[in-house]
Design an enzyme around this catalytic site. Structure first.
Site, short mmCIF file in Angstrom:
data_model
loop_
_atom_site.label_atom_id
_atom_site.label_comp_id
_atom_site.label_asym_id
_atom_site.label_seq_id
_atom_site.Cartn_x
_atom_site.Cartn_y
_atom_site.Cartn_z
N HIS A 32 92.53 -23.44 -18.11
CA HIS A 32 91.13 -23.60 -17.72
C HIS A 32 90.35 -24.33 -18.83
O HIS A 32 89.71 -25.35 -18.59
CB HIS A 32 90.53 -22.22 -17.44
CG HIS A 32 89.09 -22.26 -17.04
ND1 HIS A 32 88.68 -22.26 -15.72
CD2 HIS A 32 87.95 -22.33 -17.77
CE1 HIS A 32 87.36 -22.32 -15.67
NE2 HIS A 32 86.89 -22.36 -16.91
N GLU A 33 90.45 -23.79 -20.02
CA GLU A 33 89.71 -24.40 -21.13
C GLU A 33 90.24 -25.79 -21.46
O GLU A 33 89.48 -26.68 -21.83
CB GLU A 33 89.73 -23.49 -22.37
CG GLU A 33 89.16 -22.08 -22.16
CD GLU A 33 87.76 -22.05 -21.55
OE1 GLU A 33 87.01 -23.03 -21.69
OE2 GLU A 33 87.43 -21.02 -20.91
N GLU A 41 83.26 -27.74 -14.55
CA GLU A 41 84.07 -26.68 -13.99
C GLU A 41 85.11 -27.21 -13.00
O GLU A 41 86.15 -26.60 -12.81
CB GLU A 41 83.17 -25.63 -13.31
CG GLU A 41 82.45 -24.72 -14.29
CD GLU A 41 83.38 -23.90 -15.18
OE1 GLU A 41 84.47 -23.50 -14.73
OE2 GLU A 41 83.01 -23.69 -16.34
#
Lengths: 491, 491
Positions: free
Chosen positions: A261-262, A291
């Site tokens: 995700h990061e 996002e």
């Protein structure tokens, strides 16, 4: 030097200050000793004030006016000037004292939040949230808004989007998402869990996380991964992107998907044009697009069966007790849906419900319909309405997220907007044969290249809506996201 | 607010900028990814320039003049005003462009030095040293000096001390030190070495280092230890002192004494009055005093037999293969004297010779009597003269120290001045019964308290000479140091 170049120099100077702030902020979360907090808050507040002073000075504003009067050399230049106008006008609405105070308050609140979360003690955090809410309301008044103060906060993260639009979208999605989540959870309940039980040493997790982040294209020559209470991604310079994660030695997927995700955020940051660092063209278009990048890599790539055909064998090398686990069993675990208390660990089928809860609560807080002291109670009620369960404590309830402590009221909606964008962008990318074929080989370079060209390279020179339109051929629409969830969780 | 208070506020503001610089500098050495260097150099140069601008502004200078005209409330206030006069006058002699350039050059040079040292490639580092030498010479001209340009550089680190004085002192000490070193090495040669051979896992070393640093009184709530190419101690705020070290898994004493050394610096920094952070009263008096603290804890405490009566058993718990080693054998190893190529790993009996070599070389460099390209050759020659050996490469010769890359020409002499101060201070402290009795119990709190009161609390409100006089009853004199070496190594 042209007026435009002079204006760019000012923006670059502001970025030197704000990126120095980012280094200090990163250090605060990762390595800073606890007693250093007071001085750190003063340093950060001072740097924020200096950047604000420079950005809003009459000299800068005159330069901007002159740059606007000139004929731009190209569209990019026009977009940068327009973007700076938006940034400078907005900053000018806030007094320097205000931004300094906000930084002081949030720097301290972040540290208190870590401790309050650890002890599951909302009362410890409440006075800080009270201050932050007061600041957020004042900020909304200073910025101005159309319908309600939350509009002004939302616009900070997702430009040109109103509370009313998001509320309508979420209201429309809510029954679909709730039904989908219930069905997915019910389906998962029929499957015997537990094949992933075991010990996953932190060091081995780090090896796997790093290899995977590298395979996605994250450049460790211009970035790194550290450990924090709440995972995040922050940019300290045009070639300096820091990811963080946290480890649980009973589960390796938690930190792994966290890192994916990061790293998705990090790939976006590494893909922004470095020579425009500090200019709109060198900045992310919106958090909803940011996002989309993190959720795309985490979910569309990372939770796919294809991905694990390559990476399960590697995980089995690092965690030998996984050798007995077959790919089918493993995928059932990965796609297991359950109502979890913690948002960042939620599966895709239930994730957006966490966002709906937060958005509704925040909106009421900002409207003054909900008092800070009533947050824990309402959180539990709302959680029960959505998930049929009650969080046993505030650590697993309203204290779980860092956002409020950072002053990030208005932020949460962008996660679901990100999910929507992610599904639509991934579908568009896969329509490119080269991308789809490479994904079959677990080669992510063509996908990254497509994202670089169609999303990252624009920076904020185009609006998020325009980027979505150009990249996918149509406006953002939740249908790809819903279809993706149905296919993956109920298919 | 009084004029003095306004002046203090400016100094505090300057300290916010310089301490932010320190955070960025620390990050550069510890965690920064390599490609981030260019932007980091720009950030640092910018912050340096801003701090310089503020410190030397006409507004600040006027405030200083007004503060000087007022009657000070007490001696401390008078000392702070005088100290600021010294700092501001000196800063005013350097143009802002100069300090910005110096920061850019040294930020880049530090990174190049790490690589040049790793590859033992002096040619890679030479152009940077050339630039740094040019800047140092220009700086000396801008500051002005009495006899020779090196005076101006030395004064940056050890105020009120001239090159001629240091040269005379070193010339006097040289035959004594050389003879002492030869005798100590000869004595050690008769003893069978090798009882410490073995594997010392980094993690276990870290545990021991931390426990020992804590036992000396280092506050980890206001500090930490990280890993770097060259060990150092840096202060990021009044309650934020960062130590660094490096590990060699074949020897645990190297990182341990490194940590004790840096913790000595750290204890000084933690002992400075935090409410005067950024003022002379909240700053170290000189590097010669700073080094006295590091060398005192490292050598007078850490290399004593008494110390190891407590810590050898703990080391044996952490490194079980040491269990067979008796305290006598262990102490012989600790006090083993040999001609080593690396200064920071040198024993006390040979250490100062490393400093004499560097001081002489630097002086000639600054005088223009030695060309950068000739440094490696002359280093080897001089090393041979002093030690009877020739370093096999530049990594173990003129590339071993970080100082030149940081622009620290003029710094080295302070190590030997520090040794001299350390022996004299330690002797004075031990004349206090309470201190001596506590040391017998391996309780370091009374010693630290004595140093806090007699050295740390003064900050730079007194000159180093005055601090030595008050603390020990007489001016600094090498005789305690020489006597200590004789007793420990030849006794």
């Amino acid at each position: 030097m042209s007026t435009y170049q002079s204006l760019c120099e000012v923006a670059a100077e502001v970025a030197l200050l704000t990126s120095a702030e980012s280094v200090l902020g990163w250090d605060q979360e990762t390595y800073m000793p606890e007693k250093a907090l007071g001085h750190r808050a003063r340093q950060l507040s001072y740097l924020t004030g200096k950047a604000h002073e420079l950005l809003t000075s009459s000299k800068t504003r005159k330069l901007l006016e002159r740059a606007e009067a000139e004929k731009p050399e190209d569209e990019r230049q026009a977009a940068n000037v327009q973007g700076l106008r938006r940034i400078i006008d907005r900053a000018t609405k806030l007094p320097r004292r205000f931004v300094e105070e906000e930084k002081q308050v949030t720097t301290r609140a972040k540290a208190v939040w870590v401790e309050a979360r650890r002890q599951s003690d909302f009362a410890m955090f409440a006075p800080h949230l009270e201050k932050i809410l007061g600041l957020a309301r004042r900020k909304a008044e200073l910025f101005g808004y159309k319908d309600e103060p939350y509009d002004a906060l939302l616009d900070l993260y997702e430009r040109d989007t109103t509370t009313r639009e998001v509320a309508a979208l979420f209201a429309e999605m809510r029954p679909q998402l709730a039904e989908l989540a219930r069905a997915a959870v019910a389906k998962s309940k029929q499957q015997r869990p537990g094949v992933l039980k075991g010990h996953y040493p932190c060091k081995q997790q780090q090896i796997l996380n790093r290899e995977i982040a590298e395979s996605l294209g994250f450049d460790f020559g211009a970035g790194r991964i550290d450990t924090t209470a709440h995972p995040f991604c922050t940019t300290l310079g045009p070639a300096d992107v820091r990811l963080t994660t946290r480890y649980d030695e009973t589960r390796f997927l938690s930190s792994l998907f966290g890192v994916m995700h990061e790293a998705g955020h990090g790939l976006y940051e590494q893909g922004l044009p470095g020579h425009e660092f500090g200019l709109p063209g060198g900045s992310a278009a919106s958090l909803g697009l940011h996002e989309s990048q993190s959720r795309l890599w985490e979910n569309h790539v990372g939770r796919s069966r294809l991905f694990w055909t390559k990476w399960l064998p590697r995980a089995q090398e690092l965690f030998p007790h996984l050798r007995k686990v077959k790919l089918d069993e493993f995928m059932r675990e990965i796609l297991r849906s359950e109502f979890s208390f913690i948002r960042v660990e939620a599966d895709e089928a239930t994730y957006d419900l966490h966002i709906l809860l937060r958005f509704g609560l925040e909106r009421r807080l900002v409207r003054g319909e909900l008092a800070v002291k009533d947050v824990p109670g309402l959180w539990k009620e709302e959680y029960h309405d959505l998930f049929g369960l009650t969080p046993p404590d505030d650590r697993r309830g309203c204290l779980q997220d860092i956002h409020w402590s950072m002053g990030g009221l208005g932020y949460f909606a962008t996660y679901t907007l990100g999910n929507i964008n992610a599904a639509q962008l991934f579908a568009a990318a896969r329509r490119r044969k080269q991308v789809a074929a490479a994904l079959e080989r677990c080669d992510y370079a063509p996908l990254l290249q497509w994202l670089r060209k169609n999303v990252h390279a624009h920076g904020a020179a185009l609006t998020p809506a325009r980027i979505m339109q150009l990249a996918t051929g149509r406006p953002a629409d939740a249908k790809w996201h819903i279809a993706h969830l149905r296919e993956r969780y109920l298919g």
